[in-house]
Design a protein around this motif. Structure first.
Motif, short mmCIF file in Angstrom:
data_model
loop_
_atom_site.label_atom_id
_atom_site.label_comp_id
_atom_site.label_asym_id
_atom_site.label_seq_id
_atom_site.Cartn_x
_atom_site.Cartn_y
_atom_site.Cartn_z
N ASP A 57 20.91 48.53 73.58
CA ASP A 57 21.60 47.23 73.49
C ASP A 57 22.43 47.28 72.22
OD1 ASP A 57 22.38 44.66 73.86
OD2 ASP A 57 20.42 43.75 73.59
N SER A 63 26.72 48.23 75.72
CA SER A 63 25.41 48.79 76.03
C SER A 63 25.55 50.21 76.56
CB SER A 63 24.68 47.92 77.07
OG SER A 63 25.40 47.93 78.29
N SER A 102 17.66 53.39 70.43
CA SER A 102 17.28 52.83 71.71
C SER A 102 16.50 51.53 71.51
CB SER A 102 16.41 53.84 72.49
OG SER A 102 15.09 53.87 71.97
N ASN A 103 16.19 50.87 72.62
CA ASN A 103 15.54 49.57 72.56
C ASN A 103 14.04 49.65 72.32
OD1 ASN A 103 18.05 48.57 73.05
ND2 ASN A 103 17.61 47.73 75.08
N THR A 154 14.32 54.99 82.57
CA THR A 154 15.63 54.66 82.01
C THR A 154 15.47 54.18 80.57
OG1 THR A 154 16.47 54.04 84.19
CG2 THR A 154 17.69 53.24 82.27
N ILE A 155 16.26 54.77 79.68
CA ILE A 155 16.26 54.39 78.27
C ILE A 155 17.49 53.54 78.00
CG2 ILE A 155 16.15 55.23 75.90
CD1 ILE A 155 13.76 56.04 77.67
N HIS A 156 17.30 52.35 77.45
CA HIS A 156 18.39 51.41 77.24
C HIS A 156 18.78 51.32 75.77
CE1 HIS A 156 16.52 49.99 81.06
NE2 HIS A 156 17.78 49.83 81.41
N GLU A 158 17.53 44.09 79.78
CA GLU A 158 16.76 45.23 79.26
C GLU A 158 16.84 45.30 77.74
OE1 GLU A 158 19.51 45.66 81.11
OE2 GLU A 158 18.80 45.95 83.16
N GLN A 192 19.14 57.80 82.28
CA GLN A 192 17.97 58.06 83.11
C GLN A 192 17.53 59.50 82.92
OE1 GLN A 192 18.26 58.03 87.54
NE2 GLN A 192 16.74 56.38 87.40
N SER A 229 22.88 53.17 78.87
CA SER A 229 21.57 53.46 79.46
C SER A 229 21.58 54.88 80.00
CB SER A 229 21.23 52.46 80.57
OG SER A 229 22.21 52.50 81.59
N ASP A 266 12.52 47.96 75.86
CA ASP A 266 11.94 48.82 76.88
C ASP A 266 10.41 48.69 76.92
OD1 ASP A 266 14.32 49.80 77.80
OD2 ASP A 266 14.36 51.53 76.47
N GLY A 273 23.92 58.98 82.67
CA GLY A 273 24.07 57.82 81.80
C GLY A 273 25.21 56.91 82.18
#
Length: 843
Positions: free
Chosen positions: A133, A119, A152-153, A129-131, A771, A123, A121, A774, A31
C-alpha cells in the motif's frame, strides 16, 4: 558447412539445457503495479523499473534480502475516472527458487516527471499474494539520486524484523530524519522540526510582524515541519515567504495530495471564489457598499430553496436545475436558514448550538457562582435577577443540582481587548450563563460583556438578561446584540483553538515523529498512517493563506493581528491526557465517573448530541485500538522494550511538543494501557474531534449573522448618540454591528471550502485499499470495528427521530450528523455538512 551446422546445433542444445536448468532453479512472480497519472500525463512506462527484496532469504554479500533482477514497466492498461487516469502494469519477475517471500519493493523512475504510486501486489508460487500500500509520489532518480523503497503490508516490531530487512529498516529511518540543515526540495523525503517563524512577513513592513511561536516561554507552541527556506531579509529570525501567489511550499512526497485530492480542492476553492468575487464586484458599484441593507439582501447570496411541489403529471427535474437557473454565483443554502430563516435568532437555537453546533466543545458546568476571573475580578452577574428564568430555583440551588452551565470567553480575551478594539472592531470578553430545563434544552439566562478598565481600575461589565413579557422590544433587541457579541467570541475561539490548535497544530508533531522514529513496517505506524493523510499539506497551506499575517482568518475574525498570539496563550492550557472525550467531559463537568459505563463516564444529561454520539465512537475506537495493539504487544514489557516506540514517544514529548516537555501529565509509555489510551486519543483527535468542529462550519457559519466573525459596534448605552440610533432603526443598527459586506462574503466563501468533503474521502472504519494489511487477524478485527460503527450509525439515526431529544434538531431543524461515521459507504458525493467522519485532518 557441416561444421557450421554442428556448431549451431551445439549452441541450441546448450541453450535448451541452460533454459531447462534456469526453469528448474527459478520461479516467476507475477505482479501488478497501479499508478495514478496526473491530469494531462501518462504513466512512466518503460522509464520506470522495479526490483524486489526478499524478506526471508538473506544475501550474505550485502547483509540484506536477496534482490531480484530489474523489470521495466510495460504495456500499462489505462482507465479514466473523472479525468484522472489509473494505469495498471502487469509484470513478471524471474527469481531463483530460494528467493523466498518479497518484503520490499524498489522502484527506479528515469522518467522526466514524478508519478503517484498507489499500490503494488505480487503473487508468489505458493499462491500467496504480497501487497504494498504505497500512496506516495515517486520522483525522477535524476533529482533524488536514489531509488525509492516501499515495504510490504506485513508489520513487525523492531525485535521481530526479519533479518533480511533489518538493514533496510535502519537505513530508511536514517534517511527520513536528515541532518536538520539545508533548504528542502520538493522531492526530499526528510522530516525535521521548526518553530512557527513563517506567520509574519517583516519584509512587507512593520504591520506584518508577528511573534515567532514555539521555543520560548512567552509564546509556546507545537512544532511544525521544517522547510529550510532562507531567512527573511529584514529579520533573520523569520523564514522568508514563497513568491507572490505561490502555493509551492515544501511537503515531503508521502504527505503531498494525491492526483485526486488537489484538483478537487482547487475546484472547490475556485467555485467559492466565484461566489465571493462576483458579489464583491457588484458591491463596488454601490454608493454604500460597507454594510448589507437588510437580511433579505444577505440571504440573496444564497441559492433559493425550491419549495414548490411538482404536479402529478410533471416530470421531476434534476437536482441541479434550480441551482443552474440562479447562476453559478450563488452560494449553496446553509442548513441554519434552509428550513426556517429566523430560527437562528431564537434563544433555544442559540443555546443548542453550544451542544450540537460548530463548536460543541467549550460549554462547561458552572462550578462557582458568581463566576470569578483568574485576576480575581468580580462578575456583575451576581447582582442580576436570574430567578425568573430558573424554574423557581436560586442560582446557587441550580448550580448544586448541576443545572447551571457557562460558555466562558472572558479570561483569555481580556488581555487582548485593548489591542483588538481599534478601527472597525468592537469586541468584549463574554460570559454566558445557561440553565438546564426539565426537557434537557438549555435556556440562556444572562450574558455578561466585559471591557478592560484603567491600569489601576476594575474592568467594566454589563449584564444582559433575556427579555420577559414585561420588558418589551427594546430589551429584546439589546439582548440580541449581546448574543451577537457572544457568537463572535465563540466563532474566533472555534477557528483558532477548537479547530486549528486542538486538531491541526497539535497533531503535526505526532506525524513528524512517526515518520522519523517508527518504520513503515512498525504496526503503530501502520495503524496511524491513514489518520495522518494530507494533514501536513493542509497545515502548510493554512500557514500560507489562513493563519499568516493579513491572511483570511485575520481578515474575518475580530482577533485580527493577535489571532495566533491568542492561540499560543491557550496552548499553555493544553494537555494531551485531557484530549480524549471522556477526560474532556470530566474536565468540563459535563459528565461524572461511571466505571460501569463502556466509556467510563456518564453524561449529566442524555441530550448532548456531540457527547452522546462521541462516546459511542470513542468506545468503538478504543476497542479497535485495544484489539490491534494486543496482537503485537503481549504485556507491558513488550511496550517497554520497543525501541522505536520509546524513541517516538520521547521525541513527541521532548521535541515536537518541546515547550511542554517538563509537564508531569505526559504518559510514561511504560504499559500497554498507556499505549492504548494514547493511540485512541490521537485517532479521536484526527477523526471524530476534527469532524465535529470542521464539517459543520458551513451549516452554521455559512450564514454569518448566526456566527459573525467580528462585531463593528458595541452594545449602545442609554443616553448616548448610538443609543438614539439604535432606537430609531434597530434592524439597521444590528446590520451595522455585523461584519461588512466584503468580510461577510469572504466568510461564507471560506466556510464553504473548509466544510467540503471530497468525493474520494476515506471515512472512519474504511481504508483506501482492502488489502491494507496482510494479517488476517487484523482484518477480522477491523471488520468488527466497521460493524460497530454501522450499528452506531443506526442508533444515531434513531436518536435523531426521537422527539424527546430536542437538541438533536432544534428550532432550525438540523439533525445532528456531524459524528455519523458513514462507515457503510465506500464512496459518496462531495458536499457541505456531509455525513461522515473522515479518517484524517484532510481539510
Amino acid at each position: 558447412m557441416q561444421e557450421y551446422l554442428r556448431t549451431v546445433q551445439g549452441r541450441i542444445t546448450d541453450s535448451i539445457v541452460l533454459g531447462t536448468v534456469m526453469s528448474i532453479n527459478s520461479h516467476i512472480i507475477n505482479g501488478e503495479v497501479v499508478i495514478l497519472a496526473s491530469h494531462g500525463q501518462a504513466g512512466p512506462g518503460k522509464s520506470a523499473s522495479i526490483r524486489l527484496y526478499s524478506a526471508t532469504e538473506l544475501d550474505p554479500k550485502t547483509s540484506r534480502g536477496k534482490l531480484s533482477k530489474e523489470v521495466r514497466l510495460k504495456h500499462g492498461r489505462s482507465k479514466k475516472d473523472k479525468g484522472l487516469k489509473t494505469v495498471t502494469y502487469r509484470v513478471k519477475i524471474r527469481v531463483d527458487t530460494e528467493f523466498g517471500i518479497p518484503g520490499a519493493l524498489v522502484i527506479n523512475n528515469k522518467h522526466k516527471n514524478k508519478f503517484f504510486l498507489q499500490s503494488a501486489s505480487f503473487q508468489v508460487p505458493s499462491g500467496r499474494t504480497i501487497h504494498f500500500d504505497c500512496n506516495s509520489w515517486v520522483y525522477p532518480v535524476k533529482k533524488t539520486n536514489a531509488d525509492r523503497i516501499f515495504f510490504s503490508n506485513m508489520s513487525y516490531l523492531p525485535n521481530q524484523t526479519p533479518e533480511a530487512l533489518e538493514e533496510l529498516r535502519r537505513e530508511e529511518l536514517s534517511c527520513l530524519r536528515g541532518d536538520g540543515t539545508g533548504k528542502r526540495k520538493e522531492w526530499d523525503r526528510i522530516y525535521d522540526y521548526d518553530y512557527y517563524n513563517d506567520l509574519g512577513n517583516p519584509d512587507r513592513g512593520e504591520e506584518h510582524v508577528r511573534p515567532v511561536l514555539g521555543g520560548n516561554a512567552s509564546y509556546p507552541y507545537p512544532r511544525r515541519l521544517r522547510t529550510g527556506r532562507p531567512p527573511s531579509e529584514n529579520d533573520p529570525s523569520y523564514e522568508s515567504k514563497p513568491g507572490m501567489m505561490s502555493l509551492n511550499i515544501f511537503v515531503p512526497p508521502d504527505e503531498q495530495f494525491n492526483p485526486r485530492k488537489l484538483p478537487a480542492l482547487l475546484s472547490n476553492s475556485i467555485q467559492s471564489a466565484v461566489h465571493f468575487l462576483v458579489p464583491e464586484a457588484r458591491s463596488l458599484l454601490r454608493d454604500d457598499s460597507d454594510s448589507f441593507d437588510s437580511f433579505d439582501e444577505i440571504r440573496g447570496l444564497f441559492a433559493r430553496k425550491e419549495n414548490r411541489k411538482p404536479a402529478s403529471d410533471e416530470q421531476p427535474k434534476k437536482k441541479t436545475s434550480h441551482r443552474k437557473k440562479q447562476g453559478l454565483t450563488k452560494f449553496p443554502l446553509p442548513q441554519i436558514i434552509a428550513e426556517d430563516e429566523w430560527a437562528w435568532k431564537s434563544d433555544v437555537e442559540f443555546a443548542r448550538q453550544m451542544l450540537a453546533g460548530a463548536n460543541p466543545v467549550r460549554i462547561q458546568c458552572l462550578q462557582e457562582f458568581p463566576p470569578l476571573s483568574r485576576s480575581g475580578a468580580l462578575s456583575s452577574i451576581e447582582e442580576a435577577d436570574l430567578e425568573p428564568n430558573l424554574e423557581g430555583l436560586t442560582p446557587e440551588q441550580a448550580m448544586l443540582q448541576m443545572r447551571m452551565f457557562i460558555l466562558d470567553h472572558h479570561d483569555h480575551l481580556m488581555p487582548f481587548l485593548d489591542r483588538v478594539n481599534r478601527k472597525d472592531v468592537r469586541a468584549y470578553a463574554s460570559r454566558t450563563l445557561l440553565f438546564l430545563r426539565e426537557d434537557s434544552t438549555l435556556k440562556p439566562v444572562a450574558i455578561e460583556l466585559s471591557l478592560p478598565g484603567t491600569p489601576y481600575g476594575m474592568e467594566f461589565n454589563r449584564v444582559f438578561l433575556p427579555a420577559l413579557g414585561s420588558r418589551g422590544d427594546q430589551e429584546a433587541a439589546l439582548w440580541q446584540l449581546a448574543k451577537a457579541h457572544v457568537s463572535a467570541n465563540d466563532c474566533a475561539y472555534h477557528h483558532l483553538i477548537s479547530h486549528w490548535l486542538h486538531t491541526h497544530a497539535v497533531v503535526e508533531p505526532f506525524i513528524i515523529a512517526t515518520r522519523r522514529q517508527l518504520s513503515a513496517m512498525h504496526p503503530i505506524h501502520r495503524l496511524l498512517d491513514p489518520h495522518f493523510k494530507d494533514t501536513i499539506h493542509i497545515n502548510a497551506l493554512a500557514r500560507l493563506i489562513l493563519m499568516n499575517s493579513g491572511g483570511m482568518l485575520e481578515t474575518i475574525l475580530f482577533t485580527k493581528k493577535v489571532s495566533m498570539e491568542l492561540s499560543s496563550m491557550l496552548y499553555k492550557e493544553w494537555r494531551f491526557d485531557e484530549q480524549g472525550l471522556p477526560s474532556d467531559l470530566l474536565k468540563r463537568g459535563m459528565a461524572i465517573d461511571d466505571p460501569s459505563s463502556p466509556a467510563g463516564v456518564q453524561l449529566l444529561f442524555e441530550d448532548y448530541p456531540y457527547a452522546a454520539d462521541g462516546l459511542e465512537i470513542w468506545t468503538a475506537l478504543k476497542t479497535w485500538v485495544t484489539d490491534f495493539c494486543s496482537i503485537f504487544y503481549r504485556d507491558d514489557s513488550s511496550v517497554q522494550s520497543d525501541e522505536e516506540l520509546q524513541a517516538w514517544w520521547s521525541e513527541i514529548r521532548n521535541v515536537g511538543h518541546g515547550d511542554k516537555k517538563d509537564e508531569t501529565w505526559w504518559y510514561d509509555m511504560r504499559t500497554l494501557t498507556e499505549l492504548i489510551e494514547a493511540i485512541t486519543t490521537l485517532i479521536w483527535i484526527t477523526s471524530a474531534l476534527h469532524a465535529s468542529v470542521a464539517s459543520g462550519q458551513y451549516t452554521y457559519a455559512g450564514f454569518p449573522p448566526n456566527r459573525p466573525g467580528l462585531c463593528r459596534r458595541f452594545v449602545p448605552k442609554e443616553g448616548t448618540f448610538e443609543f438614539g440610533q439604535f432606537l430609531r432603526e434597530t434592524d439597521r443598527y444590528y446590520l451595522e454591528l455585523l461584519p461588512g459586506r466584503s468580510d461577510m462574503t469572504l466568510m461564507v466563501a471560506l466556510m464553504e471550502v473548509l466544510s467540503r468533503h471530497t468525493s474520494h474521502e476515506v471515512y472512519l472504519g474504511q481504508r483506501s485499499l482492502p488489502e491494507w494489511t496482510d494479517n488476517g487477524v487484523i482484518l477480522q478485527k477491523f471488520a468488527n470495528f466497521n460493524g460497530n460503527l454501522r450499528q452506531i450509525e443506526e442508533r444515531i439515526l434513531e436518536r435523531n427521530k426521537d422527539p424527546n431529544l430536542k437538541n438533536r434538531f432544534g428550532p432550525a431543524k438540523i439533525p445532528y450528523e456531524l459524528l455519523y461515521p458513514n462507515a457503510s459507504n465506500a464512496e459518496r458525493a462531495p458536499g457541505n455538512a456531509g455525513k461522515g467522519i473522515p479518517n484524517s485532518i484532510s481539510i
